[in-house]
Design an enzyme around this catalytic site. Structure first.
Site, mmCIF file in Angstrom:
data_model
loop_
_atom_site.group_PDB
_atom_site.id
_atom_site.type_symbol
_atom_site.label_atom_id
_atom_site.label_comp_id
_atom_site.label_asym_id
_atom_site.label_seq_id
_atom_site.Cartn_x
_atom_site.Cartn_y
_atom_site.Cartn_z
ATOM 1 C CE LYS A 50 -61.539 1.395 -15.020
ATOM 2 N NZ LYS A 50 -61.298 0.786 -13.713
ATOM 3 N NE ARG A 91 -54.323 -7.192 -12.157
ATOM 4 C CZ ARG A 91 -54.863 -7.283 -10.944
ATOM 5 N NH1 ARG A 91 -54.973 -8.447 -10.352
ATOM 6 N NH2 ARG A 91 -55.310 -6.206 -10.335
HETATM 7 N N1 BES Z 1 -56.948 1.445 -14.316
HETATM 8 C C1 BES Z 1 -57.533 0.717 -13.267
HETATM 9 C C2 BES Z 1 -57.021 1.145 -11.903
HETATM 10 C C3 BES Z 1 -57.309 2.563 -11.489
HETATM 11 C C4 BES Z 1 -58.368 2.858 -10.652
HETATM 12 C C5 BES Z 1 -56.480 3.594 -11.879
HETATM 13 C C6 BES Z 1 -58.610 4.148 -10.242
HETATM 14 C C7 BES Z 1 -56.715 4.889 -11.481
HETATM 15 C C8 BES Z 1 -57.774 5.165 -10.652
HETATM 16 C C9 BES Z 1 -57.255 -0.782 -13.407
HETATM 17 O O1 BES Z 1 -57.112 -1.238 -14.706
HETATM 18 C C10 BES Z 1 -58.420 -1.512 -12.794
HETATM 19 O O2 BES Z 1 -59.507 -1.300 -13.233
HETATM 20 N N2 BES Z 1 -58.147 -2.327 -11.771
HETATM 21 C C11 BES Z 1 -59.144 -3.046 -11.079
HETATM 22 C C12 BES Z 1 -58.571 -4.405 -10.721
HETATM 23 C C13 BES Z 1 -59.579 -5.383 -10.214
HETATM 24 C C14 BES Z 1 -60.593 -5.695 -11.270
HETATM 25 C C15 BES Z 1 -58.859 -6.620 -9.770
HETATM 26 C C16 BES Z 1 -59.526 -2.300 -9.807
HETATM 27 O O3 BES Z 1 -58.657 -1.678 -9.188
HETATM 28 O O4 BES Z 1 -60.691 -2.338 -9.448
HETATM 29 ZN ZN ZN Z 2 -58.935 -1.604 -15.708
#
Ligand code: BES
Ligand code: ZN
Ligand code: ZN
Length: 506
Positions: free
Chosen positions: A288, A362
């Protein structure tokens, strides 16, 4: 925060307290009119006693009565209470239980600022709009306790300001027994939400999967509950390979948690609630960026909500069997970590191409759902900080809800309304399944669409079979970037109110 609630029949002008609370409604219309004091809570009478001072201040200082606005007025010995707190409750037609929670939070805030120990106010024995005194008292106690929340685990114990606010005196003409019961309910709920907030606010290094499991074991000791934990070997034995895969790069091993609640009487239904417990989400090799990684200790907020709900069940004893299930893991980088493009065989047998290592939630939930189905639930609800996409779909405060059973979704939305947790349904649009199926395996885990929230839910729908299912995406609602209403900055405890209110209907 420990508060004593006392009922009394004392006179509003004589009662001794540091703060007397009165309410001020907003007048309808575009123009900013001065707010109006109520007759029913003593506001109008106190204004008379003070020679019209309260009314003058409302007009001169432009207090509109909007929900959340407030003003403190010193009484200089003219009545028993030292200060009057005028709290805005909005327009009559907007009045709901969340207005009461916001007022409760304002009381806690002002009591803290004035170093007050006692607050007094009137409980109207009649309904206000459609809400009974008991419903309002439950919401008030929730607002007081939620608004008074502080996370001080890492602060210098000597420097922490002591809580002065101890007593709330409620002037009440009617029967107080239902009110006491409602206050006890509100207190239990708010304390459980504060517990969830504590878990979310605790840094990832002190809230590892093992620590989450220890919390579950503590809760599992309560009467009516039992708790089983699987370590990394147990997880492998159960063929939950997606959980094993996500935790491969972590120094802190994963845990799988199952807390079971058995009601005292024959259960009306069996419900599984599954929580995402990523104790830190670095994104893995889809690392990230700085802006997104900062608050990723919040990625176990679904697990925190499940723990909070399980903790409350022995107090409320609803007539429903509940399986609280948590997959707890980190998502970290290491030579052993999974790589983008790896293919893993899920517990269900479906093969998954990991097209994005940051879409890990997921994956672990898919295995947890498959495990939960073995317990033959009538309904399954999962709760997860699943996608940052909720921000673009619904903004900062909403939980997104999706699922395969409209009745279940409607019930959850109605519980969320009562609980003050904004929740909005998005469509489980099958057309977006196509992106999830473009893979060298049975599925990939990203979905290749802008509808990120929906494809996250669609991915999970591939594992629920015919079981009635709803998915709560709390990625935004679980964390307050700024203080709002009765949520201090940080973990909000999102979902616990909605779920416990839903379960208490059984
Ligand atoms: N933990 C994150 C989602 C998240 C984002 C939680 C901001 C709290 C605040 C999750 O694991 C993630 O990174 N999801 C991705 C999915 C994508 C790669 C399909 C996202 O939301 O970008
Ligand atoms: Zn994630
Ligand atoms: Zn995540």
């Amino acid at each position: 925060m420990k508060l004593d609630f006392e009922f009394t029949k004392e006179d509003i002008t004589k009662i001794k307290a540091d703060i007397f609370i009165i309410e001020c409604r907003k007048m309808p219309g575009e123009k900013k009119k001065p707010g109006q004091l109520l007759r029913t809570d003593g506001g109008a009478a106190l204004d008379k006693k003070l020679g019209g001072l309260i009314g003058r201040i409302i007009t001169e200082e432009g207090l509109t009565g909007e929900a959340g606005c407030y003003k403190v007025i010193q009484t200089h010995g003219k009545i028993g209470a030292k200060n009057i707190l005028v709290a805005g409750i909005g327009e009559d037609r907007e009045f709901d239980l969340d207005t009461v929670r916001i007022v409760g939070a304002r009381i806690s805030k002002v009591a803290g600022e004035l170093k007050a120990s006692s607050v007094a106010g009137v409980v109207q024995p009649e309904k206000v709009e459609k809400f009974t005194p008991a419903e309002r008292m439950q919401a008030l106690s929730e607002g007081l306790i939620l608004g008074g929340y502080r996370f001080e685990r890492y602060k210098d114990k000597k420097a922490i300001e002591k809580q002065t606010f101890k007593t709330i005196k409620l002037i009440c003409r009617g029967d107080t027994a239902p009110l006491s019961k409602a206050i006890a309910t509100g207190t239990t709920i708010a304390e459980a939400i504060n517990y969830a907030r504590d878990l979310v606010n605790t840094p990832g290094d002190d809230m590892t999967p093992e620590v989450v499991a220890k919390e579950a074991l503590k809760i599992g000791k309560k009467k009516g509950l039992s708790c089983t934990i699987l370590d990394e070997k147990g997880i492998k034995r159960e063929r939950m390979n997606l959980i094993s895969a996500i935790s491969k790069g972590s120094a802190n091993p994963p845990r799988f948690i199952h807390i079971k609640y058995t009601p005292p009487r024959k259960a009306g239904a069996r419900i599984a609630i599954v929580g995402k417990g990523i104790t830190f989400d670095s994104g893995g090799y889809h690392l990230k960026p700085i802006k997104h990684i900062e608050n990723m200790k919040c990625d176990m907020a679904g697990a925190a909500a499940v723990l909070a709900v399980m903790k409350m069940l022995p107090s409320f004893k609803p007539n429903v069997a509940v399986d609280g299930i948590i997959a707890a893991s980190e998502n970290m980088i290491d030579g052993k970590s999974i790589k983008p493009g790896d293919v893993i065989i899920s517990r269900s047998g479906k093969t998954i191409e990991i097209s994005n290592v940051d879409a890990e939630g997921r994956l672990i939930i898919a295995d947890a759902i498959d495990y939960a189905l073995q317990k033959k639930p009538d309904m399954l609800i999962d709760i997860a900080t699943l996608t940052g996409g909720v921000l673009y779909a619904l903004g900062e405060i909403y939980t997104a809800i999706l699922g395969n059973d409209q009745k279940l979704i409607d019930k959850l939305i109605s519980a969320s309304k009562e609980g003050g947790e904004p929740t909005w349904q998005l469509p489980l649009e099958k057309k977006y399944l196509k992106g999830l199926k473009e893979a060298i395996a049975d599925l990939n885990n990203t979905g290749k669409t802008y509808a990120i929230v929906i494809s996250g839910a669609l991915f999970l729908s591939e594992f629920v079979g015919k079981t009635r299912w709803a998915h709560l995406d709390i990625a935004e609602s679980a964390w307050a970037k700024e203080e709002r209403d009765y949520h201090p900055k940080g973990g909000t405890g999102a979902g616990a109110q909605t779920l416990i209110r839903f379960l208490m209907k059984y």
